[in-house]
Design a protein around this motif. Structure first.
Motif, PDB file in Angstrom:
ATOM      1  N   GLY A  23      27.857 -38.673 -34.091  1.00 19.39           N
ATOM      2  CA  GLY A  23      27.254 -37.403 -34.456  1.00 19.39           C
ATOM      3  C   GLY A  23      25.748 -37.412 -34.320  1.00 19.39           C
ATOM      4  N   SER A  24      25.125 -36.382 -34.866  1.00 16.61           N
ATOM      5  CA  SER A  24      23.674 -36.206 -34.728  1.00 16.61           C
ATOM      6  C   SER A  24      22.934 -36.477 -36.036  1.00 16.61           C
ATOM      7  CB  SER A  24      23.373 -34.771 -34.277  1.00 16.61           C
ATOM      8  OG  SER A  24      24.009 -33.822 -35.127  1.00 16.61           O
ATOM      9  N   PRO A  49      32.358 -18.490 -22.432  1.00 16.24           N
ATOM     10  CA  PRO A  49      31.230 -17.902 -23.154  1.00 16.24           C
ATOM     11  C   PRO A  49      31.713 -17.151 -24.395  1.00 16.24           C
ATOM     12  CG  PRO A  49      31.003 -17.511 -20.793  1.00 16.24           C
ATOM     13  CD  PRO A  49      32.366 -18.116 -21.001  1.00 16.24           C
ATOM     14  N   GLY A  50      31.025 -17.372 -25.511  1.00 12.70           N
ATOM     15  CA  GLY A  50      31.444 -16.753 -26.761  1.00 12.70           C
ATOM     16  C   GLY A  50      32.258 -17.675 -27.637  1.00 12.70           C
ATOM     17  N   SER A  51      32.646 -18.844 -27.117  1.00  9.27           N
ATOM     18  CA  SER A  51      33.315 -19.852 -27.938  1.00  9.27           C
ATOM     19  C   SER A  51      32.268 -20.569 -28.783  1.00  9.27           C
ATOM     20  CB  SER A  51      34.041 -20.863 -27.059  1.00  9.27           C
ATOM     21  OG  SER A  51      34.921 -20.218 -26.165  1.00  9.27           O
ATOM     22  N   CYS A  52      32.702 -21.153 -29.879  1.00 10.41           N
ATOM     23  CA  CYS A  52      31.759 -21.914 -30.696  1.00 10.41           C
ATOM     24  C   CYS A  52      32.471 -23.087 -31.356  1.00 10.41           C
ATOM     25  CB  CYS A  52      31.091 -21.029 -31.739  1.00 10.41           C
ATOM     26  SG  CYS A  52      32.204 -20.284 -32.934  1.00 10.41           S
ATOM     27  N   ILE A  53      31.679 -23.974 -31.945  1.00 10.13           N
ATOM     28  CA  ILE A  53      32.213 -25.142 -32.632  1.00 10.13           C
ATOM     29  C   ILE A  53      31.259 -25.511 -33.753  1.00 10.13           C
ATOM     30  CG2 ILE A  53      31.053 -26.831 -31.126  1.00 10.13           C
ATOM     31  CD1 ILE A  53      33.622 -28.545 -31.306  1.00 10.13           C
ATOM     32  N   VAL A  54      31.805 -26.038 -34.858  1.00  6.78           N
ATOM     33  CA  VAL A  54      30.996 -26.546 -35.961  1.00  6.78           C
ATOM     34  C   VAL A  54      31.401 -27.992 -36.206  1.00  6.78           C
ATOM     35  CG1 VAL A  54      30.240 -26.223 -38.334  1.00  6.78           C
ATOM     36  CG2 VAL A  54      30.963 -24.235 -36.990  1.00  6.78           C
ATOM     37  N   TYR A  55      30.460 -28.904 -36.010  1.00 11.24           N
ATOM     38  CA  TYR A  55      30.731 -30.327 -36.208  1.00 11.24           C
ATOM     39  C   TYR A  55      30.382 -30.751 -37.638  1.00 11.24           C
ATOM     40  CZ  TYR A  55      31.173 -31.082 -31.139  1.00 11.24           C
ATOM     41  OH  TYR A  55      31.576 -31.049 -29.819  1.00 11.24           O
ATOM     42  N   ARG A  56      31.270 -31.574 -38.221  1.00 13.91           N
ATOM     43  CA  ARG A  56      30.959 -32.214 -39.499  1.00 13.91           C
ATOM     44  C   ARG A  56      29.848 -33.245 -39.316  1.00 13.91           C
ATOM     45  NH1 ARG A  56      36.764 -32.948 -39.664  1.00 13.91           N
ATOM     46  NH2 ARG A  56      37.771 -31.748 -41.317  1.00 13.91           N
ATOM     47  N   HIS A  57      29.201 -33.572 -40.419  1.00 15.16           N
ATOM     48  CA  HIS A  57      28.256 -34.688 -40.432  1.00 15.16           C
ATOM     49  C   HIS A  57      29.022 -35.968 -40.095  1.00 15.16           C
ATOM     50  CE1 HIS A  57      25.805 -37.931 -42.130  1.00 15.16           C
ATOM     51  NE2 HIS A  57      24.774 -37.108 -42.088  1.00 15.16           N
TER      52      HIS A  57
END
Length: 269
Positions: A23-24, A49-57
């Motif tokens: 991760g970051s 286009p228009g897709s998204c993602i949310v990464y956990r810590h």
């Protein structure tokens, strides 16, 4: 939630790759503006286009360009545990699709403004906007991406629209937009409205005026300078359009919304 950094319309070539096995160091939200490939474990997912993602810590982050150009919006932020995923019923570490991208982008522009704000309430404002963002992500989730039958033109117009909003001075009229993608004016106007639910003329005006508001609030540039940066023929035309849309002259808008002690004279792009 604490905002670390936000990027709007960040662009890369076809060789773009992000691979962070650990991760970051914080949470990461990405809204894809072009097609991309997202890797989740052993699976590769083609996103539109228009897709998204949310990464956990701490979750691995791996995504790449899928085409000649890659563009996205992103936010790095800190959140306590996995509460946001349960609270807002948002999937973690896997792409999902949105119905109303424009609404999400409007919130991102507000968050971007808070990032450069000198207000003592900057952090509290950013936290509230992040909460609003995730609430809207929850509201706008849908099961599948919107994939138009004419995908080639959709990609061209999506890219054109991104450029238009990030560099509105580049275009002064709808015919210029149509020529840039080599589509007849009437066909271009019909396609644009069918893809984005707004006329290309109104969207061009919205792009120019949104950037003008940003300059008025966050810079000490003169109205004439802002007019030129936003692609208007002269400041008289700019002032007339601005007042018609917002009910205030640019100077009046600046007085009501200006961030104190702004000294920056360079364009905020």
């Amino acid at each position: 939630m604490n905002l670390n950094v936000i990027g709007m319309n960040t662009s890369h070539d076809e060789n773009f790759v992000i691979e962070r096995p650990y991760g970051s160091g914080d949470n990461l939200f990405i809204l894809y503006k072009t097609e991309a490939t997202v890797y989740t474990g052993q699976e590769s997912i083609h996103v539109y286009p228009g897709s998204c993602i949310v990464y956990r810590h701490g979750s691995p982050q791996h995504y790449t360009a899928c085409g000649k150009k890659y563009m996205n919006h992103f936010i790095h932020f800190n959140s306590c545990g996995d509460g946001i995923f349960a609270t807002y019923n948002i999937p973690a570490d896997t792409p999902f699709y949105l119905r109303n991208i424009e609404e999400i982008e409007a919130i991102l522009r507000l968050i971007s403004r808070e990032q450069i704000s000198t207000s003592p309430y900057r952090n509290a404002n950013a936290d509230l906007l992040l909460q609003l963002l995730f609430q809207k992500l929850a509201e706008n989730q849908c099961d599948s991406p919107y994939i138009p039958s004419d995908l080639k033109h959709y990609e061209e117009l999506t890219g054109l629209r991104s450029v238009m909003y990030s560099t509105p001075r580049k275009y002064s009229s709808v015919p210029e937009l149509a020529r840039d993608v080599n589509i007849s004016l009437s066909h271009f106007q019909a396609l644009y409205h069918s893809y984005f639910g707004v006329s290309c003329y109104d969207d061009l005006m919205n792009a120019k005026l949104a950037n003008a508001k940003n300059y008025l609030v966050n810079s000490s540039l003169s109205v004439k300078e802002i007019s030129a940066l936003c692609g208007y023929e002269n400041d008289t035309c700019f002032m007339r359009c601005f007042k018609k849309k917002n009910g205030l002259t640019p100077t009046e808008y600046r007085k009501q919304n200006r961030i104190p002690n702004v000294k920056e004279r360079l364009p905020i792009l």
